[in-house]
Design an enzyme around this catalytic site. Structure first.
Site, PDB file in Angstrom:
ATOM      1  N   GLY A 205      57.443  75.170 -48.619  1.00 31.63           N
ATOM      2  CA  GLY A 205      56.460  76.238 -48.492  1.00 31.63           C
ATOM      3  C   GLY A 205      56.530  77.208 -49.641  1.00 31.63           C
ATOM      4  N   GLY A 208      58.792  83.240 -49.962  1.00 30.21           N
ATOM      5  CA  GLY A 208      58.645  84.360 -49.042  1.00 30.21           C
ATOM      6  C   GLY A 208      58.082  84.023 -47.687  1.00 30.21           C
ATOM      7  N   GLY A 210      59.635  82.320 -45.268  1.00 31.54           N
ATOM      8  CA  GLY A 210      60.633  82.312 -44.200  1.00 31.54           C
ATOM      9  C   GLY A 210      61.458  81.057 -44.093  1.00 31.54           C
ATOM     10  CE  LYS A 211      60.939  77.775 -49.171  1.00 33.77           C
ATOM     11  NZ  LYS A 211      59.963  78.861 -49.419  1.00 33.77           N
ATOM     12  CB  THR A 212      66.265  81.567 -46.571  1.00 33.39           C
ATOM     13  OG1 THR A 212      66.026  80.915 -47.831  1.00 33.39           O
ATOM     14  CG2 THR A 212      67.743  81.894 -46.453  1.00 33.39           C
ATOM     15  CG  HIS A 426      31.394  96.013 -63.116  1.00 33.53           C
ATOM     16  ND1 HIS A 426      31.121  95.106 -64.105  1.00 33.53           N
ATOM     17  CD2 HIS A 426      32.296  95.392 -62.294  1.00 33.53           C
ATOM     18  CE1 HIS A 426      31.813  93.990 -63.890  1.00 33.53           C
ATOM     19  NE2 HIS A 426      32.546  94.148 -62.810  1.00 33.53           N
ATOM     20  CD  GLU A 427      34.401  97.607 -59.387  1.00 33.42           C
ATOM     21  OE1 GLU A 427      34.353  96.897 -58.361  1.00 33.42           O
ATOM     22  OE2 GLU A 427      34.969  97.242 -60.436  1.00 33.42           O
ATOM     23  CG  HIS A 430      31.510  93.274 -58.083  1.00 30.22           C
ATOM     24  ND1 HIS A 430      31.249  91.995 -58.497  1.00 30.22           N
ATOM     25  CD2 HIS A 430      32.263  93.846 -59.080  1.00 30.22           C
ATOM     26  CE1 HIS A 430      31.806  91.778 -59.683  1.00 30.22           C
ATOM     27  NE2 HIS A 430      32.427  92.898 -60.059  1.00 30.22           N
ATOM     28  CG  ASP A 502      34.230  90.475 -62.102  1.00 29.16           C
ATOM     29  OD1 ASP A 502      35.181  90.462 -61.295  1.00 29.16           O
ATOM     30  OD2 ASP A 502      33.606  91.508 -62.397  1.00 29.16           O
TER      31      ASP A 502
END
Length: 612
Positions: A205, A208, A210-212, A426-427, A430, A502
């Site tokens: 996976g 971060g 959660g394998k350990t 610009h924003e 979007h 973008d």
């Protein structure tokens, strides 16, 4: 035998010392200054010689007081003796010189031993060092720590206080691992139907996820000895230490079976051999070969299970992944929204939360976060609340923590009025395209406050986790990405370099739609290996499945068509809702940030607008 080694060593050193002292005379004589026979004879006649050592052909003498020859003061000398010189002894007797006769055998032996002594010392030192190295690398030696001491062993009475109850989400992974725990606890129940415990389980996976933590939970649930080590700890300066450490680890585990061995980041030693990945490191390959041998050498009645974790399964050696070594692969993926809410519950447990905190809303805003990311979010929220002197974590603390993690800290740079207008346009471009597109994700916030590397941001929050995206949804995504570009060109007649990210993301999506996802009528349902980051530069991956030059040109042409259509769609939305665009720009210039609730109240935004 071990107790006699120091005695033998002392005896050897004493013998070398005696030999050295015994040969000192011969070695010193070889170093004495040589003088002419006539000079030596005149010193004898003058009564300046105190004593001499005579051999058949040589004389070594000691002077009563130093003499100077060639500017050097000497007290001893040596010279050759002519054959048949009978007057020499008579002269020595007359001058009362002490005479000692030395045989040629003695001086010859001294020379031979003197020449051999350096080699004897070198060989003796090499033998001593090799024996000491073998002893020190073995059990109980001072370097035995290279082989031992790195593995962390957890017994039932000192296991980490982590169980599956402490691991939120990951239901399927916990079910697979719980079967192994049950087998180790009650092997007879599984053997009754012929079941055999998997020899190895590979946890795969992203970082971060959660394998350990899952491996630690296995330690807490199993109640059997649990050995934990990182694969990088197998590699040391000395060649062969890694393989020896693998043998020591598995020998110890099999002695205490049933037991579990956990190897974290196994790709550190498990990379494919002969591919150039990780370099041609002999120590790494020897360690991998020993690991393969140990895993394949288990007896079927040996209740020893290997857990390993990696986020790079693609680089692992095929021999490591075959059945009989790692029989089961457990996927540990990023958590879904329900799992994220559960993880938030785990990390906020024991922390004071204000009444306005809704873990479900926070979980919805953290799509794509791993378990470690969520833990970091809660910690940043706690730090934010501490800085403002609050008694509990509020919704604003989580919002600020999320902005800091996703967007970065606010920048000190101040935009001038013209730049501010362009960023606001610009924003807003979007946002308007997203607000009035049914297939777009809801808009959560629009801001023109510079954060991190961005001068502004339009945040969208998915209603639910998406695993697939249809062609209409992808076309809408392209239109939203091109909304800022289209707004600048519409309002100012040109564009700025603010659209770079973008354009990069939109170009990658368009290229994948054409080359990977079969969304082009010209190319049809086919997959072509193509470099998605810079498709217009013709930089594609040179593999057997790589697209030909003609196909690459078609991919670029089709991707460009999709992008031009996205600009046209975005421009159409902006023209259709020009009043809403102007109002949003004006609001951003005044307040700099517009939240979702404020977006709902802006004139011109209908109830159908996609506001989260």
């Amino acid at each position: 035998m071990g107790s006699n080694r120091p005695v033998r060593l002392l005896f050897l050193l004493g013998a070398l010392l005696v030999i050295t002292l015994w040969m000192q005379r011969g070695l010193m004589s070889a170093a004495l200054p040589a003088v002419d026979y006539s000079m030596a004879l005149s010193w004898v006649e003058q009564g300046q010689v105190a004593r001499v050592d005579l051999s058949e052909h040589n004389l070594q003498g000691w002077l009563k007081k130093p003499q100077t020859i060639d500017g050097k003061s000497i007290e001893q000398f040596r010279t050759g003796i002519p054959t048949g010189d009978a007057e020499l002894l008579k002269l020595l007797r007359e001058k009362a010189v002490g005479v000692r006769v030395v045989s040629e055998e003695e001086t010859g032996l001294s020379k031979i031993l003197g020449s051999l002594l350096p080699w004897v010392l070198i060989i003796g030192f090499w033998y001593f060092l090799s024996r000491q190295t073998q002893r020190m690398m073995g059990a109980g030696g001072p370097l035995s720590g290279l082989l031992k001491g790195r593995t962390r062993k957890f017994e039932k009475n000192n296991q980490p206080a982590v169980t599956f109850d402490d691991v939120a989400g990951l239901k399927s992974a916990k079910q697979d691992l719980m079967e192994i725990v049950d087998f180790l606890k009650e092997p007879a129940r599984f053997r009754r139907l012929g079941g055999k415990v998997p020899r190895g389980v590979l946890l795969v996976g992203p970082p971060g996820t959660g394998k350990t933590l899952l491996a630690r939970a296995v330690a807490g649930e199993s109640g059997v000895p649990f050995y934990s080590i990182s694969a990088s700890e197998f590699i040391e300066l000395f060649v062969g230490v890694g393989a020896a450490r693998v043998r020591e680890l598995f020998d110890e585990a099999k002695k205490n079976a049933p037991a579990i061995v956990f190897i974290d980041e196994i790709d550190a030693v498990g990379r494919s051999r002969g591919t150039g990945l990780g370099g041609g490191h002999d120590e790494r390959e020897q360690t991998l070969n020993q690991l393969l041998s140990e895993m394949d050498g288990f007896n079927r009645n040996d209740l020893t299970v290997v857990l390993a974790a990696t986020n790079r399964p693609d680089v692992l050696d095929p021999a490591l992944l075959r059945p009989g070594r790692f029989d089961r692969r457990v996927m540990v993926d990023r958590p879904e929204i329900a799992a994220r809410k559960a993880i938030l519950g785990v990390h906020t447990k024991g922390k004071p939360l204000a009444a306005d905190v809704d873990l479900g809303t926070i979980a919805g805003n953290t799509a794509g976060f791993s378990g470690a990311d969520i833990a970091n979010l809660v910690n940043e929220a706690a730090l934010t609340a501490t800085r403002r002197g609050a008694e509990a974590l509020a919704a604003r603390d989580f919002s600020e923590a999320l902005d800091k993690i996703v967007l970065g800290d606010p920048r000190d740079a101040k935009l001038d009025q013209d730049e501010k207008k362009r960023v606001a346009a610009h924003e807003s471009g979007h946002a308007i395209v997203a607000l009035f597109s049914p297939d777009a994700e809801p808009v959560h916030r629009v801001s023109i406050i510079p954060r991190g590397m961005a001068l502004g941001v339009t945040q969208q929050t998915p209603i639910a986790d998406r695993h697939l995206m249809t062609e209409p949804q992808l076309r809408t995504r392209l239109a939203v990405l091109m909304g800022g570009y289209a707004a600048e060109r519409k309002l100012f007649g040109d564009v700025s370099n603010g659209a770079e990210n973008d354009l990069k993301e939109a170009t990658e999506i368009a290229s994948r739609m054409v080359a990977h996802w079969g969304m082009s009528k010209k190319l049809g349902p086919a997959y072509y290996e193509h470099h998605a980051e810079h498709p217009f530069l013709g930089q594609h991956i040179a593999t057997e499945s790589a697209a030909s030059d003609a196909t690459t040109q078609t991919i670029e042409s089709e991707a460009r068509t999709l992008l031009n259509r996205a600009v046209a769609d975005a421009t159409g939305k902006l023209e259709e809702h020009r009043d809403a665009l102007d109002r949003l720009i004006a609001t951003l210039l005044t307040h700099e940030t517009v939240e979702r609730d404020e977006l709902r109240g802006l004139p011109g935004l209908s109830d159908s607008a996609r506001v989260h």
